[in-house]
Write a protein that holds these residues in place. Structure first.
Motif, mmCIF file in Angstrom:
data_model
loop_
_atom_site.group_PDB
_atom_site.id
_atom_site.type_symbol
_atom_site.label_atom_id
_atom_site.label_comp_id
_atom_site.label_asym_id
_atom_site.label_seq_id
_atom_site.Cartn_x
_atom_site.Cartn_y
_atom_site.Cartn_z
ATOM 1 N N PHE A 1 -39.822 17.431 43.308
ATOM 2 C CA PHE A 1 -39.216 18.622 42.710
ATOM 3 C C PHE A 1 -38.054 19.129 43.574
ATOM 4 O O PHE A 1 -38.204 19.357 44.777
ATOM 5 C CB PHE A 1 -40.258 19.738 42.566
ATOM 6 C CG PHE A 1 -41.205 19.544 41.411
ATOM 7 C CD1 PHE A 1 -40.943 20.127 40.183
ATOM 8 C CD2 PHE A 1 -42.357 18.785 41.564
ATOM 9 C CE1 PHE A 1 -41.817 19.958 39.123
ATOM 10 C CE2 PHE A 1 -43.226 18.610 40.513
ATOM 11 C CZ PHE A 1 -42.964 19.197 39.281
ATOM 12 N N TYR A 2 -36.898 19.336 42.934
ATOM 13 C CA TYR A 2 -35.719 19.837 43.641
ATOM 14 C C TYR A 2 -35.800 21.357 43.721
ATOM 15 O O TYR A 2 -35.980 22.046 42.709
ATOM 16 C CB TYR A 2 -34.447 19.416 42.902
ATOM 17 C CG TYR A 2 -33.170 19.828 43.597
ATOM 18 C CD1 TYR A 2 -32.623 19.047 44.607
ATOM 19 C CD2 TYR A 2 -32.510 21.000 43.258
ATOM 20 C CE1 TYR A 2 -31.462 19.415 45.259
ATOM 21 C CE2 TYR A 2 -31.348 21.389 43.896
ATOM 22 C CZ TYR A 2 -30.826 20.592 44.903
ATOM 23 O OH TYR A 2 -29.682 20.970 45.547
ATOM 24 N N SER B 1 -28.660 17.366 36.208
ATOM 25 C CA SER B 1 -27.892 16.413 37.023
ATOM 26 C C SER B 1 -26.546 16.103 36.385
ATOM 27 O O SER B 1 -25.522 15.993 37.072
ATOM 28 C CB SER B 1 -28.695 15.119 37.215
ATOM 29 O OG SER B 1 -29.895 15.379 37.933
ATOM 30 N N GLY C 1 -37.137 13.433 45.638
ATOM 31 C CA GLY C 1 -36.536 13.495 44.308
ATOM 32 C C GLY C 1 -35.277 12.705 44.109
ATOM 33 O O GLY C 1 -34.856 12.487 42.962
ATOM 34 N N ARG D 1 -35.132 17.634 31.563
ATOM 35 C CA ARG D 1 -34.460 18.799 32.148
ATOM 36 C C ARG D 1 -33.688 18.389 33.401
ATOM 37 O O ARG D 1 -32.549 18.802 33.604
ATOM 38 C CB ARG D 1 -35.495 19.886 32.476
ATOM 39 C CG ARG D 1 -34.895 21.194 32.970
ATOM 40 C CD ARG D 1 -35.990 22.249 33.139
ATOM 41 N NE ARG D 1 -35.409 23.557 33.411
ATOM 42 C CZ ARG D 1 -35.022 23.995 34.593
ATOM 43 N NH1 ARG D 1 -35.157 23.188 35.642
ATOM 44 N NH2 ARG D 1 -34.503 25.187 34.751
ATOM 45 N N ARG D 2 -34.317 17.574 34.251
ATOM 46 C CA ARG D 2 -33.648 17.103 35.472
ATOM 47 C C ARG D 2 -32.365 16.351 35.118
ATOM 48 O O ARG D 2 -31.316 16.566 35.734
ATOM 49 C CB ARG D 2 -34.590 16.210 36.267
ATOM 50 C CG ARG D 2 -33.907 15.267 37.266
ATOM 51 C CD ARG D 2 -33.339 15.969 38.488
ATOM 52 N NE ARG D 2 -34.395 16.252 39.438
ATOM 53 C CZ ARG D 2 -34.885 15.378 40.315
ATOM 54 N NH1 ARG D 2 -34.388 14.149 40.360
ATOM 55 N NH2 ARG D 2 -35.845 15.728 41.138
ATOM 56 N N VAL E 1 -41.875 15.653 37.571
ATOM 57 C CA VAL E 1 -40.754 16.500 37.166
ATOM 58 C C VAL E 1 -40.505 16.355 35.668
ATOM 59 O O VAL E 1 -40.711 15.273 35.098
ATOM 60 C CB VAL E 1 -39.485 16.096 37.952
ATOM 61 C CG1 VAL E 1 -38.245 16.800 37.419
ATOM 62 C CG2 VAL E 1 -39.678 16.376 39.432
ATOM 63 N N ASP F 1 -36.056 22.321 39.635
ATOM 64 C CA ASP F 1 -36.791 21.512 38.664
ATOM 65 C C ASP F 1 -37.988 22.282 38.122
ATOM 66 O O ASP F 1 -38.488 23.234 38.752
ATOM 67 C CB ASP F 1 -37.310 20.222 39.319
ATOM 68 C CG ASP F 1 -36.216 19.177 39.484
ATOM 69 O OD1 ASP F 1 -35.268 19.188 38.690
ATOM 70 O OD2 ASP F 1 -36.333 18.358 40.417
ATOM 71 N N GLN F 2 -38.453 21.841 36.966
ATOM 72 C CA GLN F 2 -39.730 22.291 36.414
ATOM 73 C C GLN F 2 -40.543 21.060 36.062
ATOM 74 O O GLN F 2 -40.027 19.939 36.095
ATOM 75 C CB GLN F 2 -39.498 23.174 35.177
ATOM 76 C CG GLN F 2 -38.789 24.482 35.482
ATOM 77 C CD GLN F 2 -38.509 25.316 34.247
ATOM 78 O OE1 GLN F 2 -38.829 24.921 33.125
ATOM 79 N NE2 GLN F 2 -37.903 26.480 34.452
ATOM 80 N N THR G 1 -28.759 16.628 42.907
ATOM 81 C CA THR G 1 -29.020 15.416 42.133
ATOM 82 C C THR G 1 -27.911 15.222 41.112
ATOM 83 O O THR G 1 -27.300 16.186 40.641
ATOM 84 C CB THR G 1 -30.378 15.493 41.419
ATOM 85 O OG1 THR G 1 -30.347 16.567 40.464
ATOM 86 C CG2 THR G 1 -31.500 15.755 42.419
ATOM 87 N N VAL H 1 -39.011 10.681 40.251
ATOM 88 C CA VAL H 1 -39.235 11.942 39.540
ATOM 89 C C VAL H 1 -40.726 12.221 39.387
ATOM 90 O O VAL H 1 -41.122 13.202 38.739
ATOM 91 C CB VAL H 1 -38.557 11.916 38.152
ATOM 92 C CG1 VAL H 1 -37.047 11.942 38.294
ATOM 93 C CG2 VAL H 1 -39.024 10.723 37.340
#
Length: 593
Positions: free
Chosen positions: A206-207, A271, A168, A266-267, A262, A216-217, A379, A172
């Motif tokens: 995914f984190y 971040s 990740g 959202r990520r 991912v 993550d989602q 991240t 992504v």
């Protein structure tokens, strides 16, 4: 927690002993200074952290002295209750309440009980503590494991499927293979539509939730055509990444090729919040000193919270300076860079490490220009300007010596300020005032409102007390005792109920035994006040006994002194019955029936 809690117990025991020895002023800081002076030659970090250590010791003493004052009263009450029942042992429930509510370590309760010649039900206390720990572990397991699978199941997955590779930092989305599936904590060969399943991939972008950064989602699409919605990602064992997901359609099987993607927006939002946390950490340390070290954090989409050590509240001006400094860094558009290096080199270049964290020989450093440099596995944004705006919402205490700042980032911060602007515009229109005049204008309105409330309270009290003369002039004769029972108007305050009962009692001739009972429904709950005059007490009547006898009718309890007592409960509809019961009870007490 852990060793920190052991230290707190030692400090609290020392603080109480100092009081027993006659120390009336805070003196722990002097003992801390002497300890540092004695031990610094062997432990030089004590001298470097002197300011923080002394501040924490002082704050702990101040906090515990307050706790000790309140807790000692509760301890004395527990001792009185124990002796009143003829027992010589404090119950486990009493010891647990002292610990859980008032911060009394069990060894302090044992020591204080021994001073009173009492024992403590340690077995009962340990049982309640174990139940509390079990509940906490169950909650944590439910949050972390999703399906509640035990560690042995995950250990089996790690042994058979191997370690998961996290990709990740660089991507992504990417190709992967389904290595294992767990349904309800048990290994399964496949999962069908509608199932909630834990998925282990050989490699994943995914984190997994860690270091305060939320997981993550996103989606996992399987070669068979199945699609899964990833709800959470955890790492229950080092090297193992588990995706908790719901099968939206199709069937997923072990060994199937997959594509993991991912939720990018959202990520990015998380971040940005994580990078903002690093900036706030640095700014707080620059404003308050290096003793203001991080105590925890949570980085969520568009918002974050940051916990740090500080003995006292942070002034609004200092918080404003922190916010201004952080936003200045955003404008400078510094590069955010991550790199691996040795722990020794990381310390040499000034990277902030979190106390209590375990680091390997090789660590990951995240730096924002030359401003912030910190060990971190999360991240981040690629440049500080991507954060757009950081808005600190305020700070508050979350524990002894620990403060929390909550903040918004980027569009969430903009929306917040836009709402604030709209609110200010509405207020300026309503109050016909300029924005800078609003604080004084609102303060004036609040002041007048409070004056009006006090006047209303005064008039209501006068109205309630107006009935005192007529009630005192016509008491009911119960075997020679003048008894007055009265139900005041609904929502009469408890203070006014008490005031009326005492006023009526004072108007009855002092040579006549009298019992006055005034009740009312306040905020939907019954309040009962009983007052007995001096002559009535010589006849063996006690207000406290009468209240305790009739309070169960109201669905509650009560207590007080022989002259005046108060009770209440939850059954407002039973007020009339309670007053009649009290009148009959007076007769039985006088006649010995």
């Amino acid at each position: 927690e852990g060793r920190g809690y052991v230290l707190r117990r030692m400090l609290r025991r020392a603080i109480r002993t100092l009081r027993l020895l006659g120390a009336t002023d805070p003196v722990l800081v002097e003992l801390v200074a002497a300890s540092i002076d004695a031990m610094a030659p062997q432990y030089p970090e004590l001298d470097r952290d002197r300011e923080r250590i002394e501040a924490i010791g002082s704050a702990e003493e101040e906090a515990f002295l307050s706790t000790l004052r309140v807790g000692t009263v509760m301890f004395d009450t527990a001792v009185t209750e124990t002796r009143a029942t003829g027992r010589s042992t404090l119950s486990g429930e009493q010891a647990f309440t002292l610990h859980d509510t008032y911060g009394f370590p069990i060894d302090l309760t044992l020591e204080m009980a021994a001073e009173q010649g009492l024992h403590v039900d340690e077995e009962g206390f340990s049982r309640l503590m174990a139940e509390q720990r079990a509940r906490a572990k169950a909650d944590a397991a439910a949050r972390k494991a999703g399906q509640g699978g035990d560690t042995s199941a995950y250990r089996g997955v790690l042994d058979t499927a191997g370690r998961s590779t996290f990709t990740g930092y660089d991507e992504v989305a990417g190709e992967a293979q389904v290595r294992a599936l767990l349904v309800a904590g048990t290994l399964a060969p496949a999962a069908a539509e509608g199932d909630t399943v834990e998925v282990v991939l050989d490699r994943t972008p995914f984190y997994a939730e860690s270091g305060g950064q939320l997981a993550d989602q996103g989606r996992i699409r399987v070669a068979s055509g199945a699609e899964l919605e990833v709800l959470d990602v955890q790492s229950p064992l080092p090297g193992l990444i588990v995706h908790r997901a719901r099968v939206l359609h199709g069937e997923v099987a072990v060994g199937t090729p997959a594509f993991a993607a991912v939720d990018v927006e959202r990520r990015r939002a998380i971040s940005r919040a994580h990078t903002a946390t690093h900036l706030v950490h640095t700014a707080v340390r620059r404003a308050l000193g290096e003793s203001a070290s991080q105590a925890g954090s949570e980085n969520a989409p568009g918002r974050f919270r940051f916990d740090f050590h500080a003995p006292h509240a942070v002034s609004p001006s200092a918080l404003s300076d922190v916010e201004a400094e952080v936003n200045e860094i955003l404008i400078r558009d510094y590069e955010v860079r991550a790199f691996l290096t040795s722990l020794e080199d990381a310390r040499r270049i000034g990277a902030i490490a979190l106390f209590g964290e375990k680091y390997g020989d090789e660590v990951r450093v995240v730096e924002v220009g030359d401003y912030a440099r910190e060990l971190c596995g999360g991240t981040h944004a690629t440049r500080s300007a991507q954060l757009g705006l950081v808005k600190l919402l305020g700070e508050a205490s979350i524990g002894s010596g620990v403060r929390r700042v909550e903040a918004l980032v980027a569009t969430d911060a903009y929306r917040y300020l836009a709402r604030e602007h709209t609110l200010v515009a509405q207020l300026t229109e309503q109050l016909k005032a300029r924005p800078e005049e609003l604080p004084d204008r609102v303060a004036g309105i609040v002041s007048r409102l409070r004056e009006a409330e006090r006047e209303i309270e005064r008039l209501r009290a006068q109205q309630v007390l107006r009935a005192a003369g007529a009630l005192a002039a016509a008491p009911t004769d119960v075997f020679g005792v003048g008894v007055v029972t009265h139900e005041a108007p609904r929502d009469t305050t408890a203070d006014d109920v008490r005031r009326l009962a005492l006023d009526i009692r004072g108007r009855i001739p002092p040579d006549r035994p009298a019992v006055v009972a005034v009740a009312a429904v306040t905020n939907g709950r019954p309040v009962l006040v009983v007052a007995v005059n001096d002559t009535g007490r010589t006849w063996g009547l006690s207000a406290a006994d009468l209240v305790r006898a009739v309070a169960p009718t109201l669905g509650g309890g009560g207590g007080g002194k022989d002259g005046v007592a108060q009770g209440g409960g939850s059954r407002a509809e039973a007020l009339g019955e309670a007053l009649r019961q009290l009148e009959h009870l007076v007769g039985r007490r006088v006649t010995g029936g």
